[in-house]
Design an enzyme around this catalytic site. Sequence first.
Site, PDB file in Angstrom:
ATOM      1  N   GLU A 118       0.867  -1.174   0.000  1.00  0.00           N
ATOM      2  CA  GLU A 118       0.000   0.000   0.000  1.00  0.00           C
ATOM      3  C   GLU A 118       0.906   1.227   0.000  1.00  0.00           C
ATOM      4  OE1 GLU A 118      -3.942   1.774   2.244  1.00  0.00           O
ATOM      5  OE2 GLU A 118      -2.511   0.588   3.393  1.00  0.00           O
ATOM      6  N   ALA A 129      -2.680   8.088   6.654  1.00  0.00           N
ATOM      7  CA  ALA A 129      -1.646   7.926   7.669  1.00  0.00           C
ATOM      8  C   ALA A 129      -0.275   7.629   7.076  1.00  0.00           C
ATOM      9  CB  ALA A 129      -2.048   6.817   8.643  1.00  0.00           C
ATOM     10  N   ALA A 209      -9.802   7.886   1.797  1.00  0.00           N
ATOM     11  CA  ALA A 209      -8.557   8.327   1.162  1.00  0.00           C
ATOM     12  C   ALA A 209      -8.677   8.344  -0.362  1.00  0.00           C
ATOM     13  CB  ALA A 209      -7.379   7.458   1.588  1.00  0.00           C
ATOM     14  N   ASP A 237     -16.085  -1.422   9.902  1.00  0.00           N
ATOM     15  CA  ASP A 237     -15.839  -1.423  11.347  1.00  0.00           C
ATOM     16  C   ASP A 237     -16.719  -0.437  12.096  1.00  0.00           C
ATOM     17  OD1 ASP A 237     -14.695   0.902  10.397  1.00  0.00           O
ATOM     18  OD2 ASP A 237     -12.842   0.707  11.542  1.00  0.00           O
ATOM     19  N   GLY A 238     -17.639   0.229  11.391  1.00  0.00           N
ATOM     20  CA  GLY A 238     -18.490   1.215  12.030  1.00  0.00           C
ATOM     21  C   GLY A 238     -17.853   2.565  12.194  1.00  0.00           C
ATOM     22  N   ASP A 263      -8.070  -3.645   7.456  1.00  0.00           N
ATOM     23  CA  ASP A 263      -7.067  -2.570   7.465  1.00  0.00           C
ATOM     24  C   ASP A 263      -6.524  -2.410   8.886  1.00  0.00           C
ATOM     25  OD1 ASP A 263      -5.400  -0.589   6.515  1.00  0.00           O
ATOM     26  OD2 ASP A 263      -6.954   0.953   6.391  1.00  0.00           O
ATOM     27  N   ILE A 297      -7.981   9.119  10.382  1.00  0.00           N
ATOM     28  CA  ILE A 297      -8.070   7.717  10.776  1.00  0.00           C
ATOM     29  C   ILE A 297      -6.846   6.980  10.244  1.00  0.00           C
ATOM     30  CG2 ILE A 297      -9.422   5.600  10.578  1.00  0.00           C
ATOM     31  CD1 ILE A 297     -11.909   7.319  10.288  1.00  0.00           C
ATOM     32  N   ALA A 298      -6.258   6.135  11.084  1.00  0.00           N
ATOM     33  CA  ALA A 298      -5.022   5.422  10.731  1.00  0.00           C
ATOM     34  C   ALA A 298      -5.239   3.917  10.868  1.00  0.00           C
ATOM     35  CB  ALA A 298      -3.871   5.892  11.615  1.00  0.00           C
ATOM     36  N   GLY A 299      -5.930   3.329   9.906  1.00  0.00           N
ATOM     37  CA  GLY A 299      -6.234   1.916   9.981  1.00  0.00           C
ATOM     38  C   GLY A 299      -7.334   1.652  10.997  1.00  0.00           C
TER      39      GLY A 299
END
Length: 378
Positions: A118, A129, A209, A237-238, A263, A297-299
């Site tokens: 990625e 991120a 992203a 994941d909500g 992720d 958000i980072a994963g």
Amino acid sequence: MTLIAAGAVVLDGRVVRPGWVQTAGGDILAAGAGRPDGVDVDLPESVVLPGFVDMHCHGGGGAAYPHHPEQVAGFHRRHGTTSTLASLVTAAPADLLAGVRRLAAATAAGTVAGIHLEGPWLSAAHCGAHDPALLRAPDPAEIAALLDAADGTIRMVTLAPELPGADDAIRQFIDAGAAVALGHTDATYEQTRRALDAGATVGTHLFNAMRPIHQREPGPVLALLEDPRVTVELIADGVHVHPGLIRRVIDTAGPDRVALVTDAMAAAGCADGRYDLGGQDVDVAGGVARLAGTATIAGSTATGAQLLRAAVQHSALGFDAALAAATQMTATTPARTLRLSRVGSLRRGLRADLVVLDRHLQVQRVMVDGHWVPEAAC
């Protein structure tokens, strides 16, 4: 041989009640509906489905790829993911090459199912991120060196198709047998369509992203959704995508074109706190990972089992239909997309990878290659 009987089994896109699976060594010998004689493992209150296949995962259990592949893969295996792509974030050329070498060895050992790059060929406008200082345009020599070090273990690459040299990079990766995913991109609708015609087949974490939809410039989202050749990833994941939008994507593309991905980063399964993601500080609060000091958000901190439960919970279908669709999106579709021919379904001749869930879809037991995984739980 082991004959497993269960209250329900997900077979070929449908739930059969009751059902059974027979394994021999590391393979599935047969599977079907009904209650057989001579049962070895009786699970009358459980549902059995194929092991999850996660095509986008950076870490979990307190560790991250590429340095601790056994720890990361082991954590997710206990939570039902029996096949994982090890995802690498953007890094300097020497670091990326070293990471690929480590994960090529882990793939050869059977720890992971392959490598997902990625980056670093991503858009600075949608880097998420990823460290913007390390982003770069695709370079044929660097790609050749990575492919050589990987020795066939790179199964997917995420890149931004609007970058200079992206068209040649797409062809270079496809020629090497890797799937090309479009993501972290500011591409227009037309640029995305051109990349798909060049052979790209995946949309990396759809909506996240990437250039958003605009009424006069629909960008990559519409191009990815409307192309029947494309599998779109969703982080269900909500946090990353609203459940209503997830339902709409599944209704539009169908579960045979949607892959639910975690992720996940190192904090999956761990307490809130500060973690590292490719050299970037990430703060986790309330189970949500964000780049330190920002709202980015980072994963995620999700597992495959959590994604499956969320997909069933938020579906407008009846329970059995929702479970069958969720199984398709967490196992069958990602396996097909990555051309992992021996996993993703409970069929004769495939590898004996399966997950046993209770009536609340919590993990009870996990089998990998015909062997029960110790301490499987979710």
